[in-house]
Structure formats: structure tokens, C-alpha cells
Design a protein around this motif. Structure first.
Motif: not given
Length: 289
Positions: A85-107
Motif C-alpha cells: 500500500s503505502n507508509v501511511s496505511i502500513g503504520v495506521i493498521c499498527f494502531s490495532l495493537i491496543g485492541f488485540f492486547t486488550a483481548i490477548f493480555e487477560p488470556m
């Protein structure tokens, strides 16, 4: 300065350095596997000069190496997203890390789910969904970027668990070495399933070599040592969600250097605003805790 305040200083310094990662992914003309392999090789060599080979138990060594494998896989997907894609799209998807952490960390840590953290993360998800409405040609890159953020969330959580009691430089060195072995092993399979747009390069030269060295020193050695130190003072969720600020630095630079602002529509800015809101809310909550 309290330990929490010191952790936030280290965290935001590492995020600032992380902001340059996507730019190097664009400046370096190698494919994503080459970039990751040489990044880990150069970083391992630099750290070995300064740390030698400190002794750690075999169990700890395998744990650190496993974390390095997760990090290497995350990087391959991250750079693959930028190339697709491009730089902007690549780094913005990184923002979902908080969502996945909120799910994975308690498990992983066997604790209760935090509905507040999930709420903040869902704000980020809403932001990414706004950005997902971009031109269909970017959706393949966005899909890879989402997978990259999930793997990175696992890395940060596992890293917090296994790095306790080990010096930051030692942690990073064994992770880079373990990641280098893992990337070497999975590279042929990855390139078979996801053929790279650039040919495989055995030895980088010219500007690629220079950019790779800068990338290893600034965006790997310095950044990850600061991140590991911050993780010892802050929760993995706070660290990961704060890394949602990385796109702000990267996008601003990408707009200036590569002129990517011409490729962005209004929904992108709405999504970015939502992501910033989720970071500010969690930072305020963590600071008061």
C-alpha cells in the motif's frame, strides 16, 4: 520523577524513534524479508559488541528467542503492508495493537478482561474501519497490516512476561538472534506464499546499506531498549496503545517527504482522530492510576 513518569518518558521517546520505521521501509528498496533479515543481523552484531554473550539459562534463552521470532514475523508483515500500500496505511493498521492486547493480555496472564480497555480499543477499531473505506487497491495492504498488529501484540505481552530480571540489552540481543534464525527458516515459505515485489538481494549496497545501518541503530537498538525499560514500569496495554501515536509521526513525515497527502481522503482523517482520542483517554487513565 516517579517510576511511572520515567516509564512514560522512555515510552514516548521509543514511539518517536518508531515513527521513522515506516519511512525506512519506503526508503529501503529491498523486499520485506531482506529488510527484516538484515535489520536483525546488523542489530545482533551491534549489540554483541557492547554486551558480549551474557549467560542466561536455557529456558530463558528459548523464551527470548521465541519472542524474537514473533517480532521478526511482525516486521515481515509490517513491511509487506507498506510495500503493498503505502507508509501511511502500513503504520495506521499498527494502531490495532491496543485492541488485540486488550483481548490477548487477560488470556495470557489469566486476569479479568478490562471493559474500559476494550472500550478504548473499540474507538481505535472504529478509526481503522473509517480508514478501511479507502480505495480497494489498499485493502490487501490493510489486511496484512492488521495481521501484523495482532502478532506484535503477542510479542509485547510475551516480552513483558519473559524479560523480567534480565538487562534490556541482553533481552534485545537474544531476541534479535532468535528472530534472525526464525526469519531465515520461514523466509522461503513466506516468499513462496507471498511473492515479493522486489527480488531477493544477497548483499545490500549503496544507499540501501546506509539506510539499513541507520535503521538498525535508531529504530531497533535505541527504540527497543527504551520500550523494554518502559514495559518494566507500565502495563503492556498502556505501552501498546500509546504506540498508536507512531502513525502520527510517520504520517506527518510521509506527507512531507513522499507527498502521500495526495492519496488520502476525508475518512482517513476521521479515523486518525478517533485513534488519537483512544490514546489520550488511556494515557489519562494510566497517569491517574
Amino acid at each position: 520523577m516517579t517510576e511511572t513518569e520515567k516509564g512514560f518518558v522512555q515510552l514516548h521517546a521509543s514511539v518517536l524513534l518508531a515513527g521513522f520505521t515506516g519511512l525506512f521501509g519506503r526508503l529501503i528498496t529491498l523486499n520485506e524479508v531482506d529488510i527484516v533479515w538484515y535489520r536483525m543481523l546488523f542489530t545482533s552484531c551491534v549489540l554483541m559488541v557492547f554486551t558480549g554473550l551474557p549467560r542466561v539459562g536455557w529456558r530463558k534463552f528459548l523464551q527470548l528467542s521465541g519472542c524474537g521470532a514473533l517480532l521478526g514475523f511482525h516486521w515481515i508483515l509490517f513491511y509487506g503492508s507498506i510495500k503493498a500500500s503505502n507508509v501511511s496505511i502500513g503504520v495506521i493498521c499498527f494502531s490495532l495493537i491496543g485492541f488485540f492486547t486488550a483481548i490477548f493480555e487477560p488470556m495470557i496472564f489469566k486476569k479479568r478482561f478490562s471493559w474500559v480497555e476494550l472500550l478504548f480499543s473499540l474507538i481505535t477499531v472504529a478509526g481503522v474501519l473509517c480508514i478501511f473505506s479507502l480505495d480497494a487497491r489498499y485493502r490487501y495492504g490493510i489486511s496484512i497490516g492488521i495481521a501484523s498488529s495482532a502478532v506484535c501484540a503477542l510479542y509485547a505481552i510475551c516480552n513483558k512476561k519473559v524479560s523480567t530480571g534480565v538487562r534490556s540489552r541482553t533481552v534485545l540481543m537474544y531476541q534479535m538472534a532468535g528472530g534472525l534464525v526464525a526469519v531465515t527458516a520461514i523466509a522461503p515459505l513466506y516468499l513462496l506464499v507471498f511473492p515479493a515485489g522486489q527480488p531477493v538481494v544477497v548483499v545490500p549496497d549503496g544507499s540501501n546499506l546506509w539506510w539499513m545501518l541507520c535503521h538498525a541503530l535508531l529504530c531497533t537498538v535505541a527504540m527497543y531498549i527504551l520500550q523494554i525499560q518502559a514495559l518494566k514500569r507500565l502495563s503492556a496495554f498502556t505501552v501498546n496503545l500509546t504506540y498508536n501515536l507512531e502513525p502520527c509521526y510517520t504520517i506527518a513525515l510521509a506527507f512531507l517527504i513522499f507527498g502521500e497527502g495526495r492519496e488520502i481522503n476525508f475518512s482517513f482523517y476521521v479515523g486518525l482522530t478517533l485513534i488519537l482520542l483512544s490514546v489520550l483517554l488511556q494515557t489519562r487513565r494510566a497517569w491517574k492510576a
